[in-house]
Design an enzyme around this catalytic site. Structure first.
Site, short mmCIF file in Angstrom:
data_model
loop_
_atom_site.label_atom_id
_atom_site.label_comp_id
_atom_site.label_asym_id
_atom_site.label_seq_id
_atom_site.Cartn_x
_atom_site.Cartn_y
_atom_site.Cartn_z
N LYS A 1 21.50 20.01 19.81
CA LYS A 1 20.92 21.35 19.67
C LYS A 1 20.27 21.73 20.98
O LYS A 1 19.40 21.01 21.49
CB LYS A 1 19.88 21.36 18.54
CG LYS A 1 19.06 22.64 18.44
CD LYS A 1 18.07 22.53 17.29
CE LYS A 1 17.14 23.73 17.23
NZ LYS A 1 16.22 23.67 16.07
N ASP B 1 10.52 22.29 9.94
CA ASP B 1 9.61 21.24 10.42
C ASP B 1 8.42 21.78 11.20
O ASP B 1 7.64 21.01 11.76
CB ASP B 1 10.37 20.27 11.31
CG ASP B 1 10.99 20.95 12.52
OD1 ASP B 1 11.65 22.00 12.34
OD2 ASP B 1 10.83 20.45 13.65
N HIS B 2 8.23 23.09 11.22
CA HIS B 2 7.24 23.72 12.10
C HIS B 2 5.80 23.48 11.68
O HIS B 2 4.87 23.67 12.47
CB HIS B 2 7.50 25.22 12.17
CG HIS B 2 8.89 25.58 12.61
ND1 HIS B 2 9.99 25.32 11.85
CD2 HIS B 2 9.33 26.19 13.73
CE1 HIS B 2 11.07 25.74 12.48
NE2 HIS B 2 10.71 26.26 13.62
N GLY B 3 5.59 23.07 10.43
CA GLY B 3 4.22 22.90 9.94
C GLY B 3 3.42 21.86 10.70
O GLY B 3 2.21 22.00 10.86
N VAL B 4 4.08 20.81 11.17
CA VAL B 4 3.37 19.80 11.95
C VAL B 4 2.87 20.41 13.26
O VAL B 4 1.75 20.13 13.70
CB VAL B 4 4.28 18.59 12.25
CG1 VAL B 4 3.65 17.67 13.28
CG2 VAL B 4 4.55 17.82 10.97
N GLY C 1 15.22 28.18 12.76
CA GLY C 1 14.16 28.13 11.77
C GLY C 1 13.43 29.43 11.57
O GLY C 1 13.72 30.20 10.65
N TYR D 1 15.58 19.95 24.97
CA TYR D 1 15.16 21.12 25.76
C TYR D 1 14.62 20.65 27.11
O TYR D 1 14.19 19.50 27.25
CB TYR D 1 14.06 21.89 25.03
CG TYR D 1 14.42 22.30 23.62
CD1 TYR D 1 15.24 23.39 23.37
CD2 TYR D 1 13.94 21.58 22.52
CE1 TYR D 1 15.57 23.76 22.07
CE2 TYR D 1 14.27 21.93 21.23
CZ TYR D 1 15.08 23.03 21.00
OH TYR D 1 15.42 23.38 19.72
N GLY E 1 17.10 28.75 17.78
CA GLY E 1 16.70 30.15 17.63
C GLY E 1 15.54 30.53 18.53
O GLY E 1 15.41 31.68 18.93
N GLY E 2 14.67 29.57 18.83
CA GLY E 2 13.53 29.85 19.69
C GLY E 2 12.45 30.66 18.98
O GLY E 2 12.33 30.64 17.76
#
Length: 269
Positions: free
Chosen positions: A181, A31-34, A234, A151, A206-207
């Protein structure tokens, strides 16, 4: 709605994400693309999904619009989690997440579960908690599991402090999440206390991308010894030199109880 049908629906969906024998899971967020755009590893989604499927991952996680790009139409099946919250690195408040999807949309897209992200300590905490409560209520109605990424990212807060991480996990449980998570606290003893205070499965994040893949493998191994139920990692997976191999090694730890030495040896290829 019949509560028994809701319950069995959630159980069936969780079984597509968690291994029935070990009760653990390997989730790969995409989901990191956003947040940051089309980074390395997330350009050809089908190739990325194929790699983690071949390695033995249990599920992938992505935003609603990306599902069409990652759908392969053939090959081994894999669980799907639809992510419902977002923010971008271009924002003056990147830690303030807002809802960008619904449980009903996720169901229509074929998702087995939904996820959302909450940053405790941020000025927008109250809004994110409200959103999480609403999503958990809707998901419970439809029998859809919720993965809460919790977090602590407020000013002056150490997000890896064991007491802070335990607080994050507990917030997830108390607001209705089925899986939580959180960051790994750095050692087995302290993470075991996080798990003890959480009556639903806890998986580790994973960070940031690590320089040494062996450190990642060690972290996953130790989290399992502490009672963790798997991982949701990710960048350290899809940006690995060989994602398929890495996921295979992580599967050995999570589902086959490999010793650390065995996992590190297999990591060499």
């Amino acid at each position: 709605m019949d509560n028994s049908n809701t319950h069995i629906g959630k159980s069936i969906r969780l079984e597509r994400i968690f291994n029935r024998i070990t009760g653990r899971t390997i989730l790969v967020p995409l989901d990191h693309g956003v947040s940051v755009g089309p980074i390395y590893g997330l350009v050809d989604l089908r190739e990325t999904v194929n790699s983690v499927v071949d390695g033995g991952a249990n599920a992938v996680l992505m935003h609603k619009g990306l599902i069409r790009c990652g759908h392969r139409g053939a090959g081994k099946d894999i669980g799907l989690i639809c992510h419902l919250s977002a923010s971008t690195s271009l924002s003056p408040r990147p830690n303030a997440k807002c809802l960008v999807g619904t449980v009903e949309e996720a169901i229509r897209l074929g998702a087995d579960a939904v996820s959302l992200h909450v940053n405790l300590g941020d000025d927008a905490e109250i809004d994110m908690l409200r959103d999480m409560g609403r999503v958990c209520t809707d998901a419970a109605f439809w029998g859809v599991p919720v993965l809460a990424m919790i977090y602590a990212r407020g000013k002056g807060i150490n997000q890896y402090d064991p007491e802070v991480v335990a607080h994050c996990a507990r917030v997830g449980v108390e607001l209705g999440a089925d899986v939580v998570k959180v960051p790994y606290t750095g050692d087995i003893e302290s993470f075991a206390r996080v798990v003890e205070g959480c009556c639903v499965p806890v998986v580790i994040a994973g960070g940031e991308k690590l320089d040494n893949t062996e450190d990642l493998v060690r972290m996953v191994h130790d989290s399992i010894l502490a009672g963790g139920r798997g991982l949701s990692i990710g960048r350290n997976v899809f940006q690995a030199d060989d994602p398929k191999l890495l996921v295979r090694v992580l599967r050995g730890i999570v589902h086959e109880d490999w010793e650390l030495d065995q996992a590190l040896e297999r990591l060499k290829g």
